[in-house]
Design an enzyme around this catalytic site. Structure first.
Site, mmCIF file in Angstrom:
data_model
loop_
_atom_site.group_PDB
_atom_site.id
_atom_site.type_symbol
_atom_site.label_atom_id
_atom_site.label_comp_id
_atom_site.label_asym_id
_atom_site.label_seq_id
_atom_site.Cartn_x
_atom_site.Cartn_y
_atom_site.Cartn_z
ATOM 1 C CD GLU A 46 -2.601 0.938 2.784
ATOM 2 O OE1 GLU A 46 -3.580 1.666 2.964
ATOM 3 O OE2 GLU A 46 -2.234 0.058 3.605
ATOM 4 C CE LYS A 115 -7.104 0.940 3.691
ATOM 5 N NZ LYS A 115 -5.878 1.279 4.440
ATOM 6 C CE1 TYR A 121 -8.126 0.117 14.309
ATOM 7 C CE2 TYR A 121 -9.688 0.807 12.625
ATOM 8 C CZ TYR A 121 -8.749 -0.094 13.098
ATOM 9 O OH TYR A 121 -8.421 -1.205 12.359
ATOM 10 C CB CYS A 170 -4.342 -2.189 4.285
ATOM 11 S SG CYS A 170 -3.564 -2.430 5.912
ATOM 12 N N GLY A 354 -1.810 -58.562 10.226
ATOM 13 C CA GLY A 354 -1.441 -57.477 9.323
ATOM 14 C C GLY A 354 -1.962 -56.141 9.824
ATOM 15 C CG ASP A 356 -5.687 -52.872 6.045
ATOM 16 O OD1 ASP A 356 -5.127 -51.812 6.369
ATOM 17 O OD2 ASP A 356 -5.851 -53.217 4.866
#
Length: 638
Positions: A46, A115, A121, A170, A354, A356
């Site tokens: 930006e 934007k 803030y 952003c 085995g 399985d």
């Protein structure tokens, strides 16, 4: 761009605040580096032409004029650059100042994306200098040229129409309804974010979650370029952290506090296919975006992104252990519910020694524990025959004892020989009849024994065997509930290993480790010098290859030549290209020919994103032709 791979990059330049000309030179330097790597989508941070931290200097005409002239310079010097370039700067339009992503291609300014959401803030005061571009869709007049201006711009590649890109800036990503949502609904599958997000303790993980989560939610590629060293540190520090994500996976991430170029390839074919598969993915109901064309030369993208050898198995031990415990719980809860429903808390399983059948028994033990009944309600039956080795026989016995199950031994040699006599088969002929007769005899015994003691017969066959049809129809193919039906062979091994590591029983761990060390075999042919003579992977190919093929065919929908390309890259140095192609051909041939076995599978719980249940994930005709897949395989050059 073959197979849909688009090479993308997020680049953080070493800027000097308010020195646009110097910043332009630095941006061009990075563009030249990316050109050499054949990057097709280049994203910068930006306001990188001026620096994000210019503050009230954004009110100075001198700075704004210089920024625009620098943009024109970058455009003029990238006429021959084969890429879509996103670069940030302040732009005046109709008496207002906007924070903009300029989009360049072969020397042209294709569009200016302002934007939408301006933070005002904490440490941010963007509304002091800029206006929001939300709702704007107009043209900026620049020396007689009309440049599209507005947030709702999509950039579509003429040569590769499946690539559609859009930009947000952003803070746009941090709001409740980011612009990228509407961009994706309008058709964008690659979102770029030009950002200047400062560093605070813990902010990096939140940023990463935002990028990864947005790429997953929108089923898109997401390229995030962040401001870094060079920005003013009067009150803030900017640390980079460039990221490239695809559908919930971070493909590449830069180091924090280090300006660099991060590259990876976005698979737009897979993204489009995934959106088409997800019937809940919402496309835009009306056309609110302007489509702008751009051009790229078609060329094969050299892959730098890596695909895991074991796509069903997490690479990190912590994640793998968590996944193993979760899968065992899913399997056990599935079986417990079935036992609750039929008012039967007794189970029968054929135990061969085995992998399985071992996993099936471990699952039964967990389900029985959850039901609050003793493990003596588990009835294990071992059925030695012509191919049984002492090692697997002893392991079956030790395993059942270690788990507190009851064990019966039923030697089936005489029964099978009688069956050979009845059907007129020469027992010295070791063909498919010789092998399958043993499997069906075992299944008959298991079914009848389960009836005899009022228990449920639990199947042991796994997902990999079902995909290849490596099961005897109405033999080990059949049961009353198949707990392993959606667990691939490569994952079976890790589940047993996890149990061995966490059971806290030394003797049980010892036998489980020996089972893990035993070659996979149906043991239907006589042993040679007491050793297993019939190794499954010698006959049908390595399961790690087949599980790789299975995942990318069923889960990703990749075509054979793309799977071959990825497999050659992933298994380089492990298997030759000839070997990979040989077993890929085997995989497709068997997968299509053996669907009839999958069309009548017993019930069993789904544990992952790939399954072959005819009632769920795979609704496939048993007589479908494999011709077009095989034709593509025949065209592959080694």
């Amino acid at each position: 761009m073959k197979h849909g791979f688009i090479k993308t990059a997020a680049a953080t330049p070493d800027i000097t605040v308010a020195d646009c000309n110097s910043n332009g030179d630095e941006i061009l330097r990075l563009i030249r580096i990316m050109e050499k790597e054949h990057v097709k989508v280049m994203v910068f941070p930006e306001l990188c032409i001026t620096g994000y931290t210019c503050q009230d200097l954004f009110l100075q005409r001198c700075l704004l004029d210089s920024a625009w002239q620098t943009l024109l310079k970058i455009a003029g010097e990238t006429v021959d650059t084969d890429a879509l370039i996103f670069v940030g700067l302040p732009v005046r339009n109709k008496g207002k100042l906007y924070n903009v992503a300029a989009v360049l291609n072969h020397g042209k300014i294709l569009g200016l994306v302002p934007k939408s959401y301006l933070p005002n803030y904490g440490e941010f005061y963007e509304q002091r200098h800029f206006y929001s571009g939300a709702g704007c869709l107009e043209y900026l007049d620049a020396d007689g040229e009309k440049i599209p201006f507005g947030p709702n711009l999509l950039f579509k590649c003429e040569e590769c129409p499946q690539l559609v890109a859009a930009a947000e800036i952003c803070e746009d990503l941090w709001v409740t309804l980011p612009p990228s949502v509407s961009h994706a609904q309008a058709g964008a599958n690659l979102i770029v974010n030009l950002s200047a997000s400062n560093e605070m303790v813990g902010k990096d993980s939140y940023r990463r979650d935002l990028v990864r989560g947005q790429s997953a939610r929108l089923v898109c590629g997401y390229v995030y370029a962040n401001a870094g060293e060079g920005e003013s540190t009067q009150d803030l520090v900017f640390g980079g952290q460039n990221m490239i994500a695809e559908n919930g996976v971070i493909l590449a991430e830069g180091k924090r506090f280090h300006n660099e170029i991060v590259t990876s390839e976005i698979d737009v074919h897979r993204l489009n296919d995934e959106r088409r598969r997800l019937t809940t993915y919402q496309a835009a109901m009306e056309n609110t975006h302007l489509m702008v064309a751009f051009h790229l030369k078609m060329e094969e993208t050299k892959l730098t992104r890596k695909y895991p050898r074991f796509p069903f198995v997490p690479s990190r031990k912590e994640e793998r252990d968590y996944r193993c415990d979760e899968i065992l719980n899913i399997q056990a809860m599935g079986l417990k519910k079935r036992m609750d429903h039929i008012h039967c808390h007794k189970a029968t399983v054929g135990l061969s020694g085995g992998l399985d059948s071992t996993l099936a028994l471990l699952v039964i033990a967990r389900a029985i524990d959850l039901s609050g009944v003793p493990r003596s309600n588990i009835h294990c039956i071992t059925m030695p025959c012509f191919g049984t080795t002492d090692r697997t026989y002893q392991n079956a016995c030790k395993l059942s004892r270690s788990l507190g199950a009851s064990l019966s031994e039923i030697n089936i040699k005489e029964a099978v020989n009688i069956h050979f006599r009845d059907i007129g088969h020469d027992p010295s002929v070791h063909d498919v009849t010789y092998e399958n007769s043993q499997a069906r005899e075992r299944t008959q015994i298991l079914m009848d024994s389960a009836n005899q003691d009022g228990s449920i017969l639990v199947g042991t066959g796994d997902l990999s065997e079902l995909a290849l049809g490596w099961a005897t129809y109405n033999g080990d193919h059949m049961s009353m509930y198949g707990v392993n039906a959606s667990v691939p062979k490569t994952l079976v091994r890790h589940l047993v290993r996890y149990y061995a590591d966490t059971c806290g029983d030394e003797k049980l761990t010892e036998v489980l480790l020996d089972i893990l060390d035993t070659p996979v075999s149906p043991e239907l042919l006589p042993p040679m010098d007491g050793e297993i003579a019939q190794k499954t992977e010698d006959l049908v190919g390595p399961y790690e290859l087949h599980d790789f093929y299975l995942y990318y065919m069923l889960r990703a929908g990749f075509e054979p030549d793309k799977i071959f390309r990825l497999a050659c890259d992933t298994f380089e140095g492990i298997y030759s290209r000839d070997t990979i192609l040989k077993w890929l051909k085997t995989f497709y041939r068997r997968f299509f020919a053996q669907q009839f076995k999958r069309s009548c599978l017993p019930d069993g719980p789904k544990v992952g994103s790939v399954a072959v249940s005819p009632r769920g994930d795979l609704r496939m005709p048993s007589d479908a032709s494999a011709k077009i897949w095989q034709e593509q395989l025949e065209k592959i050059e080694i």
